[in-house]
Design a protein around this motif. Structure first.
Motif, PDB file in Angstrom:
ATOM      1  N   ILE A   9       0.871  -1.177   0.000  1.00  0.00           N
ATOM      2  CA  ILE A   9       0.000   0.000   0.000  1.00  0.00           C
ATOM      3  C   ILE A   9       0.901   1.217   0.000  1.00  0.00           C
ATOM      4  O   ILE A   9       1.665   1.440   0.937  1.00  0.00           O
ATOM      5  N   PHE A  10       0.819   1.996  -1.070  1.00  0.00           N
ATOM      6  CA  PHE A  10       1.632   3.202  -1.234  1.00  0.00           C
ATOM      7  C   PHE A  10       0.707   4.386  -0.975  1.00  0.00           C
ATOM      8  O   PHE A  10      -0.154   4.711  -1.786  1.00  0.00           O
ATOM      9  N   ASP A  11       0.852   5.008   0.187  1.00  0.00           N
ATOM     10  CA  ASP A  11      -0.070   6.048   0.632  1.00  0.00           C
ATOM     11  C   ASP A  11       0.511   7.437   0.386  1.00  0.00           C
ATOM     12  O   ASP A  11       1.600   7.752   0.854  1.00  0.00           O
ATOM     13  N   VAL A  48      -0.802  -4.232  -5.486  1.00  0.00           N
ATOM     14  CA  VAL A  48      -0.305  -2.915  -5.102  1.00  0.00           C
ATOM     15  C   VAL A  48      -1.495  -1.964  -5.078  1.00  0.00           C
ATOM     16  O   VAL A  48      -2.283  -1.919  -6.024  1.00  0.00           O
ATOM     17  N   VAL A  49      -1.623  -1.218  -3.988  1.00  0.00           N
ATOM     18  CA  VAL A  49      -2.674  -0.218  -3.846  1.00  0.00           C
ATOM     19  C   VAL A  49      -1.993   1.147  -3.733  1.00  0.00           C
ATOM     20  O   VAL A  49      -1.098   1.330  -2.914  1.00  0.00           O
ATOM     21  N   ILE A  50      -2.429   2.072  -4.572  1.00  0.00           N
ATOM     22  CA  ILE A  50      -1.954   3.451  -4.471  1.00  0.00           C
ATOM     23  C   ILE A  50      -3.122   4.253  -3.908  1.00  0.00           C
ATOM     24  O   ILE A  50      -4.174   4.352  -4.533  1.00  0.00           O
ATOM     25  N   ASN A  51      -2.938   4.800  -2.735  1.00  0.00           N
ATOM     26  CA  ASN A  51      -3.982   5.579  -2.066  1.00  0.00           C
ATOM     27  C   ASN A  51      -3.535   7.037  -2.089  1.00  0.00           C
ATOM     28  O   ASN A  51      -2.585   7.401  -1.402  1.00  0.00           O
ATOM     29  N   ASP A  59       0.818  12.679 -12.070  1.00  0.00           N
ATOM     30  CA  ASP A  59       1.153  12.129 -10.756  1.00  0.00           C
ATOM     31  C   ASP A  59       1.207  10.610 -10.869  1.00  0.00           C
ATOM     32  O   ASP A  59       1.044  10.047 -11.962  1.00  0.00           O
ATOM     33  N   LEU A  60       1.466   9.911  -9.764  1.00  0.00           N
ATOM     34  CA  LEU A  60       1.647   8.457  -9.833  1.00  0.00           C
ATOM     35  C   LEU A  60       0.416   7.748 -10.385  1.00  0.00           C
ATOM     36  O   LEU A  60       0.535   6.816 -11.179  1.00  0.00           O
ATOM     37  N   ASP A  68      -1.409  -0.812 -18.557  1.00  0.00           N
ATOM     38  CA  ASP A  68      -2.489  -1.786 -18.371  1.00  0.00           C
ATOM     39  C   ASP A  68      -2.403  -2.419 -16.992  1.00  0.00           C
ATOM     40  O   ASP A  68      -1.363  -2.378 -16.335  1.00  0.00           O
ATOM     41  N   GLY A  69      -3.484  -3.039 -16.584  1.00  0.00           N
ATOM     42  CA  GLY A  69      -3.490  -3.854 -15.376  1.00  0.00           C
ATOM     43  C   GLY A  69      -3.860  -3.132 -14.094  1.00  0.00           C
ATOM     44  O   GLY A  69      -3.681  -3.688 -13.012  1.00  0.00           O
ATOM     45  N   TRP A  70      -4.396  -1.932 -14.179  1.00  0.00           N
ATOM     46  CA  TRP A  70      -4.752  -1.185 -12.976  1.00  0.00           C
ATOM     47  C   TRP A  70      -6.246  -0.905 -12.953  1.00  0.00           C
ATOM     48  O   TRP A  70      -6.839  -0.570 -13.959  1.00  0.00           O
ATOM     49  N   ASP A  71      -6.856  -1.064 -11.793  1.00  0.00           N
ATOM     50  CA  ASP A  71      -8.230  -0.635 -11.570  1.00  0.00           C
ATOM     51  C   ASP A  71      -8.172   0.729 -10.901  1.00  0.00           C
ATOM     52  O   ASP A  71      -7.396   0.931  -9.960  1.00  0.00           O
ATOM     53  N   HIS A  72      -8.980   1.661 -11.380  1.00  0.00           N
ATOM     54  CA  HIS A  72      -8.996   3.031 -10.847  1.00  0.00           C
ATOM     55  C   HIS A  72     -10.304   3.217 -10.085  1.00  0.00           C
ATOM     56  O   HIS A  72     -11.381   3.227 -10.684  1.00  0.00           O
TER      57      HIS A  72
END
Length: 189
Positions: A9-11, A48-51, A59-60, A68-72
């Motif tokens: 988790i990248f906060d 991996v979660v980007i919060n 930005d990130l 590809d491969g990310w849920d927003h």
């Protein structure tokens, strides 16, 4: 550092003050691509979660959404409209005006937040999902010109950067000509 993970988790990877600094944005994005993503014990099954708040198109979140491969998942503080969120086989229904945490905020507190944080309320609380979304201005919005009449009035605009160094605003000087109802940008430094 040096330890692996199954879930990372990248906060808030980018500080709000650094949103306008391309070097800081690039450093966060590069660090994520190299140091963070290399820490998954099993890259195929790890998560991996980007919060983070959206602070800039580069930005990130913008960086990873370019691939590809990310849920927003965007969760505005106040629902700007009726919406159903679907994730991992579950559904969550929100009606227009529903708060993320209705038990924690009174109407007076919400009004206070809007009055002191405006205009950043749309970014910080609504994730640019409300009525006040920012407008992206592109080169296509502007026409070119080849000549300016000799009698056109010239306006010089100066926006001085008051502090030198990385992360601070640049000084910008522009020369504009007014021709009828049009403003023509003649030069910029």
């Amino acid at each position: 550092i040096g330890r692996g993970a199954t879930v990372i988790i990248f906060d808030d990877p980018l500080d709000m003050d650094d949103a306008g600094n391309p070097e800081k944005r690039d450093k966060v994005n590069e660090r994520f691509d190299t140091a963070i993503m290399s820490r998954l014990n099993d890259p195929k099954n790890g998560r991996v979660v980007i919060n983070a708040h959206r602070l800039h198109e580069s930005d990130l979140s913008g960086h990873v959404l370019g691939g590809d491969g990310w849920d927003h998942i965007v969760l505005p503080f106040e629902a700007p409209g009726d919406r159903v969120y679907k994730f991992a086989g579950r559904e969550w229904h929100r009606k227009k005006g529903d708060l993320l945490r209705p038990d924690a905020f009174s109407s007076a507190e919400i009004a206070r937040i809007k009055s002191i944080i405006n205009p950043d309320y749309e970014a910080l609380y609504q994730q640019f999902e409300g009525d006040g979304d920012s407008i992206r201005i592109t080169r296509d919005h502007f026409e070119s010109f080849t000549a300016v009449p000799r009698n056109a009035g010239i306006l010089i605009s100066v926006d001085p950067g008051h502090r030198a160094g990385p992360g601070h605003s640049f000084t910008v000087m522009q020369a504009w000509a007014r021709v009828d109802e049009d403003l023509l940008l003649l030069d910029q430094w």
